[in-house]
Structure formats: C-alpha cells, structure tokens
Design an enzyme around this catalytic site. Sequence first.
Site, short mmCIF file in Angstrom:
data_model
loop_
_atom_site.label_atom_id
_atom_site.label_comp_id
_atom_site.label_asym_id
_atom_site.label_seq_id
_atom_site.Cartn_x
_atom_site.Cartn_y
_atom_site.Cartn_z
N ASP A 1 -78.93 137.48 -46.76
CA ASP A 1 -80.37 137.74 -47.29
C ASP A 1 -80.60 139.20 -46.75
O ASP A 1 -80.54 139.49 -45.47
CB ASP A 1 -81.49 137.01 -46.26
CG ASP A 1 -82.78 137.17 -46.97
OD1 ASP A 1 -83.40 137.86 -47.77
OD2 ASP A 1 -83.82 136.73 -46.18
N ASP B 1 -83.54 141.80 -46.57
CA ASP B 1 -85.15 142.14 -46.85
C ASP B 1 -85.51 143.23 -46.33
O ASP B 1 -85.34 143.67 -44.94
CB ASP B 1 -85.60 140.65 -45.98
CG ASP B 1 -86.88 140.32 -46.22
OD1 ASP B 1 -87.92 141.50 -46.50
OD2 ASP B 1 -87.38 139.33 -46.54
N ASP C 1 -80.32 139.70 -42.64
CA ASP C 1 -81.16 138.52 -41.83
C ASP C 1 -80.19 137.83 -41.11
O ASP C 1 -79.25 137.17 -41.85
CB ASP C 1 -82.33 137.88 -42.59
CG ASP C 1 -82.99 136.82 -41.81
OD1 ASP C 1 -82.61 136.32 -40.70
OD2 ASP C 1 -84.19 136.76 -42.22
#
Lengths: 360, 367
Positions: free
Chosen positions: B97, B99, B272
């Site tokens: 992920d 982000d 992440d």
Amino acid sequence: MILSKSEIAKYPFTKNAAQYVKDLGLDINDLSSFDFTRTAERAEQRIEEAILEGIVSWKGKSEKGLDYDVETTSFPIAILIVSTIANEFFRRRYALAEANRINNLLIEEKKETLLNILDNSFSWDVRILEVTISQPYDFNMYFVDYLKNSTEFHDYKWKLVNRKIKNGKVFVKKNELARLITEEVKKHIYTRLKNELTLKLPTTLTQRIDRIKQILEERGSKFKRDEIPSIVIEAAYPPCIKRLYNNLILKKHISHIGRFALTSFLLNVGIDVEKLIKLYTSATDFEEGLTRYQVEHIAGKRGSGIKYNPPNCETLKTHNLCPGEDIICKTIRNPIPYYLKKVKKIRTTKPVGGHEKKNS
Amino acid sequence: MKKKTAKDYVKKLFGEYYKDNIVEVLPPTSLDKREFGFLLFKKGIMLRHRKFLSKEKLHGFLQEKVPSNAYYSSAYYEKPDEDMNKKGWLGSDLLFDIDADHIQTPCHEDHHFWICKNCLNISKVQTEICPQCEGTKFNEELWICEKCLEAAKLETLKLIDFLISDLGFSTEEIDVCFSGQRGYHVHIESESIRNLNQSARKEIVDYVSGTGLKPVFHGFPDPETRKKNKPVPEMNAPGWGGRLAREIKVKKIRNWQKDLENAVQKQKASVDTVVTIDLHRLIRLPTTLHGKTGFIAAKIQTTRLEEFNPFTDALAFKEGTLTIHINESDKFRIGETEYGPFKHETIELPLAAAVLLLCKNVAQPVE
C-alpha cells in the site's frame, strides 16, 4: 542423486536415509534383541550428548570401523525417545544439538554434495556458481527459499536488504547455504519431535528413557529461565517501551502498532488489565469501551484467547519504533528478555532497590 | 418528506453506477476462498466475513446493497465466512500500500481539515470547540491532491522496479490499482509467495524501504573502520549496490555515511509497513467505487502506470451536471478543468466534480 551409505549416516534426516531404515525392516520390538543393542546405545548417547554438550558427535573421521548402520538407525530411535519424553525445552535442545552436528559436517562438503542433500530433502531452488575474483559467491538461490530460514538469524548480513540479489536470486557462500540448511533441518527435526506417539515401547527402551529423564532433571534446573518479577520495575523498561510510555503520558500520538507493543509489554511484565485501561483512558481521549476491548484482546481474555507477546526488536525497527539500541539491546531480540536482563542488573548493582517502583 | 442528504444522493448515484457498469467490476481470483467486507452508507456499518461463490452473486450484492466501500481479503481461507480463528488460513497474496499520507511532500500538512459533526462547519485547523455551533465532535478529512498523488505514483514505480529487477517477479504477476483516493495498491499473486510468513514479508518490506541497510555489505566503505579507499560497486551492479552507486557522486563525497543515508532515502520505496506484513488484510476491491471520492479504484497495466492520471482515468461519473451548495472547498482538478476554491456557493458542476465534494461531505445537493 542417491546418497552414499556414509552420507546417509551423516544426514539421517534425508529421504534417502528414511527409505534406507525402512528397507532394513527395523521393528520396534527388535530393539530389545542383542543385534540392536548398539543402535539403542548410540541413540541414548546422542541424547546424552545433546543434553550435556549441546552437540551430537560424529566420529566418522577419527574412529575406524564406525558402523554406519548404527549411526543411521540410532537417529530415528533417538527421535522416538525424545518425543516420548515430550518436554518442550528438551525437544528444542535435541533439535539444536543434531543441527549443530550437521552444520559442522555440511561446511566440509563439496558444493555438489550440498545440492544433493537439498534435492534429497527440501525442494529449494539453488544453483551452483563458478567462483572468480569478481564473483565470490558459491551459489544463488530463490529469495523465497532464502527467507524461509534467514529470518531466524540476528546478524545484519542476513537481512535481505544487505544481500546481493538479481532477478529473485540471492547470492550466498557455501558456509551460508550450510547454515540455512542447518536451520531447516533443525525445524524439520523439531516438527518430528512434536508428533504424538501411540507406540508401546519395549522395556529395554523405557529403562533408557528413565535414565535420560534423570539426567534431564539434574540438568534442568541449570537451564531454567529467569522469571518475571512479581513487582513491576519501570526502570528496567527497554528504550522503545520507555519512549512509547512517555509519549502516552505526554498525550503524543502513538501508532496502532506502537500501542500494541506497549500494551502487550505492560501486560507481560505484570500490569493488570484494569490499571492499563485506566492509564489509557486518563492519559488520552480513548473511549473506555474500545480501549477495554483492545486491551482484553491482547491480554487473551477475548477472541482467540491467545495472550500476545510484544513484537520482536526487528519488527519494532521496521515500524520505526526502535529509538536506537543500548548495550543490553545488542544481546536480545525482544523487549521482554531485555526487561529480565535489566531487572537482574538493577538487582545486582542496587540491592537496596532504590529505583524499584511499585505500579499501583 | 425528509430532505435528501449528500449521503443519500451519493448512494443513489453509486447504485446507478453499479446497475449500468456491473460488468466492469472484476472479481478476485479464487473467489470462493476470499473474505469480503463492505462499508455501508447507513451509519458507516461494516459488514465482514462475507463469501461469494460466483461473480454473479458478488455483482448482485453490490447492486442490491450499494456499499460505500468494498473490500476483499488478500488471504485465501478454507472457510472465509467463519470467524477469524475458524477461517483456516491457506495463504496470502503479497500486498503493498503506497499512501500519500506516508510521503513527506511539501504540501503534506495542508490537506487536513475538520468537519464539525453537528453543523458541518469546516475548519483548517484542529480545534476542540466548533467556532460556529460550539460542537465538540469532528471528523478529520483529507483533500485529494494532485502533487501528493504524483509523489505516490513515483514511489509505486520505484517499488515495481524493486519487485521486477531485484525480486524477479514478472509484470504478469503484478497488479497495480489506484486506491480510489490517496494512493496505489500493488498486489502480487503467485503460488511461490503465498505461504510466506510474517517475518519473511517483513524482510521484503525492509528490502524495498531500505530499513536496516548497511552499505558496507554492498561493497561501500565502512564509516566505522574508516577504510575509505575501497572501490565502490559498479553502477550496473544488481540490487541495492547498483542503486546506491547510481545515486552518489563519488568524487564529490564529503561524508560517506551521510551521503549514503541520503542515497537510501532517495532510492527507497515508501510503503505502509503494516499492510504488507498483515496476513489477514482486507483491501479495496479493485474496480469498485471509493466512498470518499466517487472515483473508481481502477486497475492499471503495470507498463502504463507512468501515464495514469486518476483525475481523468478513474472517473465513474463522466456525464451530466449537478447543482450543489458548497460549504467550503480547496482547488481541485477533474479531467482537464480546475475548480474552486469555493466558499458558501451554489453552483452547477460536472457530475464527477459534484460527487467528489458530496463524498467529502463539504457540499449538499440542491433540489
């Protein structure tokens, strides 16, 4: 490639070795017969060496007339005995001692032999490389196979980020591959030791088991782990926990995983659930209901019923929760052993207990 | 009759989208082994532990319930619809992920705003009491920002290079998706990585993010022993060695340690850390709508990521207009046009722009 008789004796965990023992038609009840006395004796010796020396011996080079069959067959018998005794510490000790023996043998082998042993037991993707001045590595291996065991090792050199990698292949030297195999063998032996036994053992073997149990008992006290002290000693918290704890008190933001590390640590050193919930709700604006749910979950009072340990140092580093190591940090892999060591240190240097603080 | 709220309106539009475009929603592989979760518009209720035996059943559910957000598990389970400890974990895809929240862009701090739960007043600074109604409960929100999304894309491209050149995955094994709001998701589906445990996944995270990297193991001088005349790795050396060699200018080195640290910071991919290590993660179902933007969590061909633009390529509502009353809004772009900033205005906007503001809860439909 099929392993030779001496290789089977050296590496009795391999599929070839298992087949060899099977073909001998060894019956558990024969163990009491005279023919198998040497096998049973050697099995007992393997275990004794494991308990007392931490390594099982291999006399292949020095002792003439070494009976390879005795070496090979004594291994499954030793496994049988250790599983029967069913003691967690003992299982780990034995698996480690066999692994230590195997590691010493593996580093002396040719590259091809290592590959043979691998083919014969674990299906790893490993290839031999030609060593040159600019290319010092003996093998390359698929990184997924590498990670199966490298994560067990402490040293920075084993971290994937510190390895030469190309197209999914990690470059390793022979002694490194030997170490990775050894670790896999250790796990393999440990798993075999965990298997439940339904066999009824002959009396000659049960006598041996009784003797081993006695040695184990005598030695056992020496290996006993330090226990968590009955009072909470804040001065013994490791740097990571100290920082998280201070951040909580100062109402600074703590990430989800940070709260998990702090909560699991505090529960493990003996702070009780209610006190902890109070600490969280008074220091922060956390809702009591949600905090209770999470704290009780970590304490094993909800859901799966598992009481959680704090994450290992490695994990804390990944999530940026390690503020830097002190001297004790370099000797441990988890905040709890740090706490135990520090408690010991505090107690030996400050017998008056000046810094001890009861958390109530 | 009760006045239609922004939420009601968005739900109606999502419903229409799923009715007309359901073929666009692609189910994950091994459908019957995945857990599904849905966030409903109604009071933010989360439905979990759902299982679907066919694509049609999944489509039917989306059309009937019209969730604000749809998720599926990166894990495969024997019984995905059971409680967590009875599911029977069979393996898990490798997930990343990226982000924008985790990337320190210059405008990073400017996107936060707080909406008073009581009067919907918007504040750019965090306060304890709403200046308009004295309410004390707020929702923290984030603007979607082009620059931050570009930064996230750059991190994703770096990540993909690690995955292909270093870890040997093929482009076919890698799926890239726009998260629908502030970043990108990378899924790797391959038999070989399905059974990796948490420690192994952690090592992969550390690899792409340069955590625990010691340049000395890649042939760089050891700042501690001060052996500084050692040759450095070739620029085309594989893995981190080459990456660092390409980044530093050997002749201009003043401080090896600092320069190497900076090189790691530049070359690493910011992901992440929690998501990749989690073996039971629920992640947005690609090709569904994001309830905070109305954008599609679009699948992107790995080779075309560079040219992907979420503000044109992830739009669900491309036709029509809608008149809304905007409380307050920053500048934003949809397609080729820039809108805003707005403050207490009633205006007719193209549907995608209007939906974005309704989803962000900074505007209401005007009937």
